[in-house]
Enzyme design. Structure first.
Site, PDB file in Angstrom:
ATOM      1  N   GLN A 260      33.245  90.556 -10.455  1.00 50.85           N
ATOM      2  CA  GLN A 260      33.482  91.895  -9.912  1.00 50.85           C
ATOM      3  C   GLN A 260      34.783  92.464 -10.484  1.00 50.85           C
ATOM      4  O   GLN A 260      35.809  91.795 -10.487  1.00 50.85           O
ATOM      5  CB  GLN A 260      33.529  91.826  -8.376  1.00 50.85           C
ATOM      6  CG  GLN A 260      33.634  93.177  -7.705  1.00 50.85           C
ATOM      7  CD  GLN A 260      32.436  94.090  -7.953  1.00 50.85           C
ATOM      8  OE1 GLN A 260      31.306  93.629  -8.101  1.00 50.85           O
ATOM      9  NE2 GLN A 260      32.664  95.378  -8.019  1.00 50.85           N
TER      10      GLN A 260
ATOM     11  N   ASP B  69      25.551  91.812 -15.940  1.00 53.09           N
ATOM     12  CA  ASP B  69      26.250  93.101 -15.899  1.00 53.09           C
ATOM     13  C   ASP B  69      26.198  93.794 -17.266  1.00 53.09           C
ATOM     14  O   ASP B  69      26.462  94.990 -17.370  1.00 53.09           O
ATOM     15  CB  ASP B  69      27.735  92.871 -15.554  1.00 53.09           C
ATOM     16  CG  ASP B  69      28.108  93.434 -14.193  1.00 53.09           C
ATOM     17  OD1 ASP B  69      27.364  94.289 -13.678  1.00 53.09           O
ATOM     18  OD2 ASP B  69      29.151  93.012 -13.654  1.00 53.09           O
TER      19      ASP B  69
ATOM     20  N   LYS C 283      25.596  93.855  -3.137  1.00 52.65           N
ATOM     21  CA  LYS C 283      24.856  93.116  -4.166  1.00 52.65           C
ATOM     22  C   LYS C 283      24.155  91.905  -3.538  1.00 52.65           C
ATOM     23  O   LYS C 283      22.992  91.613  -3.832  1.00 52.65           O
ATOM     24  CB  LYS C 283      25.803  92.680  -5.296  1.00 52.65           C
ATOM     25  CG  LYS C 283      26.259  93.876  -6.130  1.00 52.65           C
ATOM     26  CD  LYS C 283      27.400  93.569  -7.096  1.00 52.65           C
ATOM     27  CE  LYS C 283      27.846  94.870  -7.756  1.00 52.65           C
ATOM     28  NZ  LYS C 283      28.944  94.743  -8.704  1.00 52.65           N
TER      29      LYS C 283
HETATM   30  N1  GUN Z   1      33.210  97.456 -10.617  1.00 54.33           N
HETATM   31  C1  GUN Z   1      32.752  98.730 -10.623  1.00 54.33           C
HETATM   32  N2  GUN Z   1      31.513  98.786 -11.146  1.00 54.33           N
HETATM   33  C2  GUN Z   1      31.185  97.529 -11.479  1.00 54.33           C
HETATM   34  C3  GUN Z   1      30.030  96.938 -12.057  1.00 54.33           C
HETATM   35  O1  GUN Z   1      29.029  97.589 -12.391  1.00 54.33           O
HETATM   36  N3  GUN Z   1      30.079  95.593 -12.235  1.00 54.33           N
HETATM   37  C4  GUN Z   1      31.166  94.859 -11.917  1.00 54.33           C
HETATM   38  N4  GUN Z   1      31.134  93.548 -12.160  1.00 54.33           N
HETATM   39  N5  GUN Z   1      32.242  95.358 -11.370  1.00 54.33           N
HETATM   40  C5  GUN Z   1      32.248  96.696 -11.161  1.00 54.33           C
END
Ligand code: GUN
Length: 289
Positions: free
Chosen positions: A97, A120, A53
């Site tokens: 996350q 998100d 990211k």
């Molecule tokens: N863990 C697995 N997929 C995601 C996601 O799309 N966003 C976040 N914040 N954590 C994740």
């Protein structure tokens, strides 16, 4: 029929170029889009996702910061960090996350993120916006990426039979809502669905996010269907595969996404897109528009 393979890297490059141009325009107006990532504990997969990211943000010209905490950090400390980020005008997107260590109340932590920085799309306000079809909210990144892929390939959705396999909060449920909003006829299947094939065979567009290798076999797919594979599974031999028998199903489908190289690159790209979108809304509000 052999399916056209939808190249997720190509679609992601296209969207990232748009984000890069929008970021440059925002910077000229004195707004530098910024993403803050909160990570708790030392889950190795999460560390890889977070690194990806941050790299994607750098590539497009966004500012990003990582706020890393030990696994035994209290809810209160994480929430205090989120409150600081909510109040920080240089931060336009906040992401926690997942998964969080088991002692956390995930709903409460996600609920602490200001809904107008929730890139998100996991805050209940944004989830509610999906239900009522409000286009000012942040759609969750993976289903948003699938929607972009369908648009990029000019695949019509209106009036189509869509079957979504998997009913998670992150992919299946928001995917179904987003395609319903585009006037598709949507059916959601899940782990308790009896005779999955009787549903999947009806799909003009089949989206699979179940996390089971080879769940979808050629006899379960209609000739000419569009097949989107959101699954990512590591086989004992180390190979990365989706949920769909790719070699078999590609002989029947009209379009198919590969794993890796399909939906995967789109998820991070839509996170960048949502952050730029957020910064652009902040810039408009600051200008009183
Ligand atoms: N863990 C697995 N997929 C995601 C996601 O799309 N966003 C976040 N914040 N954590 C994740």
């Amino acid at each position: 029929m052999t399916a056209k393979i939808i190249d997720g890297h190509a679609v992601a490059r296209h969207v990232r170029q748009e984000c890069r141009e929008a970021t440059e325009a925002l910077k000229r107006r004195g707004v530098h889009p910024g993403l803050a990532v909160v990570i708790v504990g030392d889950n190795p997969a999460s560390q890889v996702y977070v690194a990806n990211k941050i790299k994607a943000c750098e590539e497009v010209g966004l500012k990003s910061t990582v706020h890393a905490f030990a696994a035994d950090t209290s809810d209160g400390e994480i929430e205090a960090c989120i409150q600081r980020l909510n109040a920080d005008p240089a931060v336009h997107g906040i992401l926690v996350q997942l998964p969080l260590p088991s002692h956390f109340d995930v709903r409460r932590v996600l609920g602490a993120i200001s809904s107008d920085k929730d890139v998100d799309g996991f805050h209940l306000y944004n989830v509610g916006g999906l239900v009522v079809g409000d286009n000012t909210i942040f759609p969750p990144c993976t289903p948003f990426g699938v929607q972009k892929m369908l648009e990029y390939e000019n695949i019509p959705v209106e009036g189509q039979n869509v079957v979504v396999v998997g009913a998670s909060n992150i992919v299946g449920k928001p995917m179904a809502l987003m395609l319903m909003q585009k006037d598709a006829t949507v059916c959601i299947c899940h782990a308790k669905t009896r005779d999955l094939a009787q549903f999947t065979i009806l799909a003009d567009i089949l989206v699979v996010a179940a996390g089971k290798p080879n769940l979808i076999l050629p006899q379960m797919v209609r000739h000419g269907a569009v097949v989107i594979d959101v699954g990512i599974n590591r086989l004992p031999n180390g190979r990365l595969v989706g949920d769909v028998d790719f070699e078999g199903v590609r002989q029947k489908a009209s379009y198919i996404t590969p794993v890796p190289g399909g939906v995967g690159p789109m998820t991070v790209t839509m996170l960048v897109h949502n952050t730029v979108q957020s910064a652009s809304r902040f810039a408009q509000n600051a200008a009183g528009l």
